[in-house]
Design an enzyme around this catalytic site. Structure first.
Site, PDB file in Angstrom:
ATOM      1  N   HIS A 102      95.033  61.230 126.071  1.00 53.44           N
ATOM      2  CA  HIS A 102      94.766  59.825 126.370  1.00 53.44           C
ATOM      3  C   HIS A 102      95.269  59.518 127.773  1.00 53.44           C
ATOM      4  O   HIS A 102      96.130  58.677 127.964  1.00 53.44           O
ATOM      5  CB  HIS A 102      95.430  58.923 125.324  1.00 53.44           C
ATOM      6  CG  HIS A 102      94.958  59.181 123.921  1.00 53.44           C
ATOM      7  ND1 HIS A 102      95.613  58.756 122.795  1.00 53.44           N
ATOM      8  CD2 HIS A 102      93.853  59.844 123.462  1.00 53.44           C
ATOM      9  CE1 HIS A 102      94.946  59.128 121.714  1.00 53.44           C
ATOM     10  NE2 HIS A 102      93.872  59.798 122.093  1.00 53.44           N
TER      11      HIS A 102
HETATM   12  C1  LIG Z   1      91.833  66.820 120.346  1.00 55.48           C
HETATM   13  C2  LIG Z   1      91.443  65.449 120.790  1.00 55.48           C
HETATM   14  C3  LIG Z   1      91.443  64.385 119.877  1.00 55.48           C
HETATM   15  C4  LIG Z   1      91.091  63.111 120.290  1.00 55.48           C
HETATM   16  N1  LIG Z   1      91.062  62.107 119.368  1.00 55.48           N
HETATM   17  C5  LIG Z   1      90.741  60.856 119.748  1.00 55.48           C
HETATM   18  C6  LIG Z   1      90.687  59.790 118.797  1.00 55.48           C
HETATM   19  O1  LIG Z   1      90.912  59.973 117.621  1.00 55.48           O
HETATM   20  N2  LIG Z   1      90.373  58.558 119.253  1.00 55.48           N
HETATM   21  C7  LIG Z   1      90.106  58.287 120.549  1.00 55.48           C
HETATM   22  O2  LIG Z   1      89.851  57.127 120.895  1.00 55.48           O
HETATM   23  N3  LIG Z   1      90.103  59.288 121.460  1.00 55.48           N
HETATM   24  C8  LIG Z   1      90.410  60.555 121.091  1.00 55.48           C
HETATM   25  N4  LIG Z   1      90.408  61.563 122.002  1.00 55.48           N
HETATM   26  C9  LIG Z   1      89.986  61.236 123.382  1.00 55.48           C
HETATM   27  C10 LIG Z   1      88.476  61.206 123.462  1.00 55.48           C
HETATM   28  O3  LIG Z   1      87.960  62.424 123.053  1.00 55.48           O
HETATM   29  C11 LIG Z   1      88.066  60.851 124.886  1.00 55.48           C
HETATM   30  O4  LIG Z   1      88.567  59.555 125.192  1.00 55.48           O
HETATM   31  C12 LIG Z   1      86.570  60.784 125.080  1.00 55.48           C
HETATM   32  O5  LIG Z   1      85.918  61.872 124.490  1.00 55.48           O
HETATM   33  C13 LIG Z   1      86.299  60.734 126.578  1.00 55.48           C
HETATM   34  O6  LIG Z   1      84.922  60.733 126.831  1.00 55.48           O
HETATM   35  P1  LIG Z   1      84.382  60.957 128.298  1.00 55.48           P
HETATM   36  O7  LIG Z   1      82.914  60.979 128.203  1.00 55.48           O
HETATM   37  O8  LIG Z   1      85.033  59.989 129.221  1.00 55.48           O
HETATM   38  O9  LIG Z   1      84.974  62.370 128.757  1.00 55.48           O
HETATM   39  P2  LIG Z   1      84.738  63.840 128.151  1.00 55.48           P
HETATM   40  O10 LIG Z   1      84.549  63.801 126.706  1.00 55.48           O
HETATM   41  O11 LIG Z   1      85.847  64.677 128.690  1.00 55.48           O
HETATM   42  O12 LIG Z   1      83.366  64.285 128.809  1.00 55.48           O
HETATM   43  C14 LIG Z   1      83.275  64.577 130.178  1.00 55.48           C
HETATM   44  C15 LIG Z   1      82.265  65.678 130.348  1.00 55.48           C
HETATM   45  O13 LIG Z   1      82.108  65.884 131.736  1.00 55.48           O
HETATM   46  C16 LIG Z   1      81.983  67.275 131.984  1.00 55.48           C
HETATM   47  N5  LIG Z   1      82.368  67.512 133.379  1.00 55.48           N
HETATM   48  C17 LIG Z   1      83.604  67.372 133.943  1.00 55.48           C
HETATM   49  N6  LIG Z   1      83.564  67.686 135.242  1.00 55.48           N
HETATM   50  C18 LIG Z   1      82.278  68.032 135.526  1.00 55.48           C
HETATM   51  C19 LIG Z   1      81.625  68.432 136.711  1.00 55.48           C
HETATM   52  N7  LIG Z   1      82.275  68.570 137.873  1.00 55.48           N
HETATM   53  N8  LIG Z   1      80.289  68.712 136.639  1.00 55.48           N
HETATM   54  C20 LIG Z   1      79.595  68.591 135.473  1.00 55.48           C
HETATM   55  N9  LIG Z   1      80.195  68.210 134.308  1.00 55.48           N
HETATM   56  C21 LIG Z   1      81.514  67.922 134.347  1.00 55.48           C
HETATM   57  C22 LIG Z   1      82.911  67.913 130.981  1.00 55.48           C
HETATM   58  O14 LIG Z   1      82.560  69.265 130.747  1.00 55.48           O
HETATM   59  C23 LIG Z   1      82.708  67.023 129.771  1.00 55.48           C
HETATM   60  O15 LIG Z   1      81.718  67.488 128.903  1.00 55.48           O
HETATM   61  C24 LIG Z   1      90.739  62.865 121.627  1.00 55.48           C
HETATM   62  C25 LIG Z   1      90.721  63.923 122.548  1.00 55.48           C
HETATM   63  C26 LIG Z   1      91.067  65.202 122.135  1.00 55.48           C
HETATM   64  C27 LIG Z   1      91.030  66.316 123.123  1.00 55.48           C
END
Ligand SMILES: Cc1cc2nc3c(=O)[nH]c(=O)nc-3n(C[C@H](O)[C@H](O)[C@H](O)COP(=O)(O)OP(=O)(O)OC[C@H]3O[C@@H](n4cnc5c(N)ncnc54)[C@H](O)[C@@H]3O)c2cc1C
Ligand code: SF4
Length: 571
Positions: free
Chosen positions: A501
């Protein structure tokens, strides 16, 4: 020399929750969208027979490969940062769906207080309540303005829950009823009521019953398999981007997904983004993808890093407190917790789901009086039954030998005879906590790694002292024979898992002096560049982030559609 590809309306950098929501909303709105994801394609069939704790939970099957790209960390500016070479404090997403595939699904709404934290703190306690160096600010949006977008995210994901008695006003009920109530949850709930607190079911993206969302996506009910956090769901019950928003985008025929595509720079000219430069990691070939609008959804660290590497926005300078890119990095304060051991009660904690639990917000946000306390904000306190798996479930009372026959006997005895009550502590930003480019360490392409400068503060230590004691009181009320409450916080270290987080770096607000993006997550100084994710949070609340991050993504999608029709600043 990069190959220049045909122009598209929108290019998205990273396809997790942020990227998936943007792709589905914009393609439904008629725009052509290219999604670039550095990891591989994923689908539910990948998770048949997924129940392998060693492979997924301990060897991090689904996470970013740290030998190719990682972050560096230091506790303060005087010391040299070192790379995170193996996973500890947090885990980084990689592959279609990002961390949204292996998350728990605990889906909270931040409190009304969060969005106006500075004004509300001053209003109730005076300016002196905010210590020197704490850089809290209002977010440039109120809870009431964001409410319709929370609702949209919850309907798309099918959140199961009941009303939070101390939360912000809801316009509608959760789309599905709460998850089951286990005996441990009932004990927690009864004990909280006995202490005059206000328990409610943890809002869950695991699905209490079969559900069809407004996009027509149908999902099965959760089976309480207990292999949820760090695992993909073999039933498709857990809401994740791959089973919800990405198919919607694909079905429009307007979404082109390119996996193994690692974006290295945002291209720009004359104050406007013109596209992105990326590498096809299967061939090593470099491509330029031109676009009218660029949307960054590459999580907190790469949202910030790519902006800094591309020379977009003014980098944050902790010495003067000016500049915005890298500002207000915050984390989470989880150590104020307790564990209770029961001699004659068993709880079957091996069964569970990522978001199965009861919680209270009596000590979260400004729901309690902080007049005589040396901290602001608070924590959501919960008992969650996420599924205690055989390798990592080894909780024993203090004084137990650390090896040998007696240790083994104690782990067996207490495997199902203990209950953890935890506090998910908020984390305030400070002037000397920030993100910048590491001057020494580089990724596989020779680009600088993201450097984190962060440590816990007195605010956090006071919060842990308070929350640990509250968790201990609840466990005593639950009748635990032995209660161990943690009320101390050591300096932040990066080797033990806490939570993924992380927040800040490209924060939102109402002024370009203290924020990088406005309340549509549109960059102040590059109007066709939108930066989406928890990077926009100006501080971290006492909850998991994704509910709020999802709501902001829906609002940003609406803004992008408006911008496409009528370019210019959206505020
Ligand atoms: C084990 C675990 C449990 C969790 N449980 C919870 C929960 O219960 N509740 C909650 O609210 N949150 C939880 N979270 C947090 C939650 O997963 C994230 O807040 C959320 O998934 C973030 O989404 P996002 O799209 O911002 O980022 P991400 O899910 O990180 O997606 C970003 C994507 O961008 C890609 N990327 C990065 N850099 C590049 C680049 N240069 N070029 C191309 N692609 C790139 C990555 O590969 C990734 O697929 C948890 C996280 C983890 C790891
Ligand atoms: S606990 Fe439920 S939602 Fe989580 S992986 Fe198992 S079946 Fe899926």
């Amino acid at each position: 020399m990069a190959t220049k590809l045909p122009k598209t309306d929108v290019v998205i950098v990273g396809v997790g929750w942020g990227g998936g929501i943007i792709a589905s909303e914009l393609t439904k709105g008629g725009l052509s969208v290219v999604g670039l994801e550095r990891g591989k394609e994923r689908k539910t069939e990948d998770y048949y027979m997924v129940h392998d704790e060693l492979r997924y939970a301990l060897r991090y099957e689904m996470f970013q490969d740290l030998s190719r790209e990682t972050i560096t960390f230091r506790g303060n500016e005087k010391i040299k940062a070192l790379p995170m070479r193996s996973y500890g404090s947090f885990l980084l997403g990689d592959g279609l769906g990002g961390s949204g595939v292996h998350w728990n699904g605990q889906t909270f709404r931040f409190l009304p207080y969060d969005f106006e934290i500075k004004s509300k703190t001053i209003e109730r306690y005076g300016k002196s309540k905010i210590p020197d160096g704490m850089t809290i600010q209002d977010w440039g949006i109120t809870y009431d303005q964001l409410e319709p977008y929370f609702n949209k995210f919850e309907k798309m994901t099918g959140i199961s829950g009941d009303e939070n008695p101390l939360g912000g006003k809801r316009s509608e009920k959760y789309p599905t009823p709460p998850m089951k109530t286990t005996p441990g949850m009932k004990m927690f709930s009864d004990s909280c009521k006995g202490l005059n607190y206000h328990p409610y079911h943890m809002p869950s993206a695991n699905l209490s019953e079969q559900y069809t969302n407004p996009d027509g996506i149908a999902r099965a009910a959760c089976q309480y398999c207990g292999y949820c956090e760090r695992f993909g769901c073999e039933y498709g019950a857990k809401a994740d981007p791959v089973v919800t928003v990405i198919p919607v985008a694909k079905n429009t025929g307007k979404f082109e997904l390119r996996t193994h595509s690692n974006v290295r720079r945002i291209l720009h000219k004359g104050g406007k983004a013109t596209g992105v430069l990326y590498i096809d990691t299967t061939t090593g070939e470099e491509y330029e993808q031109p676009a009218d609008i660029v949307v960054m959804t590459s999580y907190v660290f790469n949202n910030t890093r790519l902006l800094l590497m591309s020379n977009i926005g003014k980098p944050y300078d902790p010495k003067t407190g000016t500049g915005v890119i890298g500002r207000n990095y915050a984390y989470q304060v989880l150590k104020g917790a307790g564990v209770g051991f029961f001699e004659d009660k068993e709880f079957n904690i091996f069964a569970g789901a990522g978001s199965l639990g009861m919680c209270i917000d009596d000590f979260n946000g400004d729901n309690f009086d902080h007049k005589d306390l040396k901290f602001i904000h608070g924590a959501n306190i919960s008992y969650s039954q996420t599924g205690a798996r055989p390798i990592q479930n080894n909780t024993v009372p203090p004084g137990t030998p650390t090896w040998g026959k007696d240790y083994k006997a104690a782990t067996v005895k207490y495997a199902n005879r203990h209950i953890n009550v935890g506090a998910q502590g908020s984390c305030m930003p400070f002037r000397h906590h920030f993100l910048d480019l590491d001057p020494t360490y580089k990724d596989e392409f020779g680009d600088p790694l993201m450097r984190i400068t962060f440590d816990f503060e007195d605010q956090d230590r006071e919060l842990v002292k308070f929350m640990g004691a509250k968790c201990g009181d609840i466990l005593k009320q639950m009748g635990a024979d032995k209660v161990v409450a943690n009320t101390e916080l050591a300096p932040y270290e990066i080797t033990t898992y806490q939570s993924t987080h992380n927040t800040g770096g490209v924060v939102m607000g109402s002024s370009p002096d203290t924020s990088a993006v406005n309340n549509y997550l549109q960059m102040w100084d590059t109007e066709n560049l939108f930066v989406i994710g928890a990077s926009a949070f100006a501080h971290n609340s006492g909850y998991n982030p994704t509910g709020t991050m999802g709501a902001l993504s829906y609002r940003a999608a609406e803004g992008i559609l408006k911008y496409h029709k009528n370019p210019g600043s959206l505020v």
